[in-house]
Design a protein around this motif. Sequence first.
Motif, short mmCIF file in Angstrom:
data_model
loop_
_atom_site.label_atom_id
_atom_site.label_comp_id
_atom_site.label_asym_id
_atom_site.label_seq_id
_atom_site.Cartn_x
_atom_site.Cartn_y
_atom_site.Cartn_z
N VAL A 193 22.00 -27.84 5.88
CA VAL A 193 20.62 -27.20 5.81
C VAL A 193 20.49 -25.86 6.23
O VAL A 193 20.94 -25.14 6.90
N ASN A 194 19.65 -25.21 5.31
CA ASN A 194 19.34 -23.48 5.32
C ASN A 194 20.55 -22.64 4.70
O ASN A 194 20.46 -21.50 4.87
N ASP A 195 21.68 -23.44 4.35
CA ASP A 195 22.80 -22.71 3.41
C ASP A 195 22.11 -21.97 2.37
O ASP A 195 21.44 -22.64 1.66
N ARG A 196 22.53 -20.64 2.11
CA ARG A 196 21.98 -19.95 1.11
C ARG A 196 23.27 -19.60 0.22
O ARG A 196 24.24 -19.24 0.81
N ILE A 197 23.14 -19.70 -1.10
CA ILE A 197 24.38 -19.24 -1.97
C ILE A 197 24.02 -18.37 -3.08
O ILE A 197 22.65 -18.57 -3.42
N SER A 198 24.64 -17.38 -3.62
CA SER A 198 24.55 -16.63 -4.68
C SER A 198 25.64 -16.11 -5.32
O SER A 198 26.71 -16.58 -5.00
N ILE A 199 25.49 -15.32 -6.61
CA ILE A 199 26.39 -15.14 -7.32
C ILE A 199 26.47 -13.37 -7.22
O ILE A 199 25.29 -12.91 -7.47
N SER A 200 27.63 -12.81 -7.18
CA SER A 200 27.92 -11.53 -7.09
C SER A 200 28.93 -10.99 -8.12
O SER A 200 29.83 -11.96 -8.47
N VAL A 201 28.73 -9.74 -8.85
CA VAL A 201 29.83 -9.40 -9.70
C VAL A 201 30.44 -7.87 -9.18
O VAL A 201 29.53 -7.20 -8.54
N SER A 202 31.47 -7.58 -9.72
CA SER A 202 31.88 -6.28 -9.69
C SER A 202 31.21 -5.14 -10.45
O SER A 202 31.22 -4.08 -9.84
N ASP A 203 31.06 -5.72 -11.54
CA ASP A 203 30.57 -4.84 -12.54
C ASP A 203 29.17 -5.41 -13.45
O ASP A 203 29.47 -5.74 -14.59
N PRO A 204 27.97 -5.21 -12.76
CA PRO A 204 27.06 -5.83 -13.44
C PRO A 204 26.50 -5.22 -14.84
O PRO A 204 25.61 -5.70 -15.67
N LYS A 205 26.92 -3.79 -15.00
CA LYS A 205 27.00 -3.25 -16.21
C LYS A 205 27.25 -3.81 -17.47
O LYS A 205 26.75 -3.77 -18.79
N TYR A 206 28.36 -4.80 -17.34
CA TYR A 206 28.78 -5.68 -18.43
C TYR A 206 27.98 -6.73 -18.57
O TYR A 206 28.41 -7.73 -19.68
N LEU A 207 26.85 -7.04 -18.09
CA LEU A 207 26.14 -8.28 -18.43
C LEU A 207 24.67 -7.92 -18.92
O LEU A 207 24.22 -6.82 -18.42
N ALA A 208 24.47 -8.43 -19.95
CA ALA A 208 23.23 -8.30 -20.74
C ALA A 208 22.07 -9.01 -19.99
O ALA A 208 22.11 -10.09 -19.86
N TYR A 209 21.01 -8.29 -19.62
CA TYR A 209 19.96 -8.91 -18.92
C TYR A 209 18.92 -9.89 -19.94
O TYR A 209 18.94 -9.53 -21.10
N ASN A 210 18.41 -10.73 -19.34
CA ASN A 210 17.58 -11.52 -19.84
C ASN A 210 18.40 -12.46 -20.93
O ASN A 210 17.73 -12.80 -22.16
N ASN A 211 19.47 -12.68 -20.79
CA ASN A 211 20.26 -13.62 -21.60
C ASN A 211 20.28 -14.98 -21.30
O ASN A 211 20.90 -15.02 -20.19
N SER A 212 19.92 -15.79 -21.92
CA SER A 212 19.79 -17.15 -21.54
C SER A 212 21.10 -18.01 -21.43
O SER A 212 21.32 -19.14 -20.87
N ASN A 213 22.18 -17.14 -21.66
CA ASN A 213 23.58 -18.02 -21.69
C ASN A 213 23.94 -17.80 -20.02
O ASN A 213 25.23 -18.42 -19.62
#
Length: 237
Positions: free
Chosen positions: A205-225
Amino acid sequence: MEPPPLESSMHCVTCDDITQTYPYTVTEHVIDAWRQISVYCGPIRQIMELRIKNEMTKQYLENRQANSSQFVGESFITDCEWQGIKTPTAKLVEVVDSVPSDIVQGHSKLRWNKNSRTFTENKCIHLELEGEIFIKRPGYYIVSSTLHVNATGTNNTTKTFSHNLNMQSDKLWMFGVLMQRKRSIRESNNVIFTSFISAVFKFYVNDRISISVSDPKYLAYNNSNHHFTAYYTYDMF
């Protein structure tokens, strides 16, 4: 008194929870009969294993549809009807931006859209500002993330793209990386690929998980994939 062993404890679930591949050829009337089953009862360990296998199969199929050239086809029975079991679930879709990670130095934590495609239910909460999934029911969860990476450019420098699943746990008094996938890329090669991670984890209970990347510039924002999901399988505490 000790609890009964998992092999003898019984539990019932809808067939949608345990739909899986068949290791042998079955006739059409057997398949039709299976599809009409709404509830299956069996040992807890077997139920948990079937649910995990079923969810991993779903993740496999979703990723295969996005990358059809990278996978070999298999036959699945997938149309067993859902009968209403309430399962803690979170599916975050579309990266909107990123903020510096407070867990992995040099990484950026992804924040996700909060629209009709993103949904959470039954004690899984989307912390939009933090880019996290907040776990309110303890148990074993299948967690996965899919990112579509576009590393095109003119730079000849070889870099390593890192895709991490991170956790912060108040109960365990810890934070860190649960899962990681790395790939060496050279921008000048116009590399486009899909990064996919998935595994089963025990959360409190109350664990929190997230995703991080080394280079966010390689990701297109607002991409539904781009996806980040957590699916409850069973409570073994």
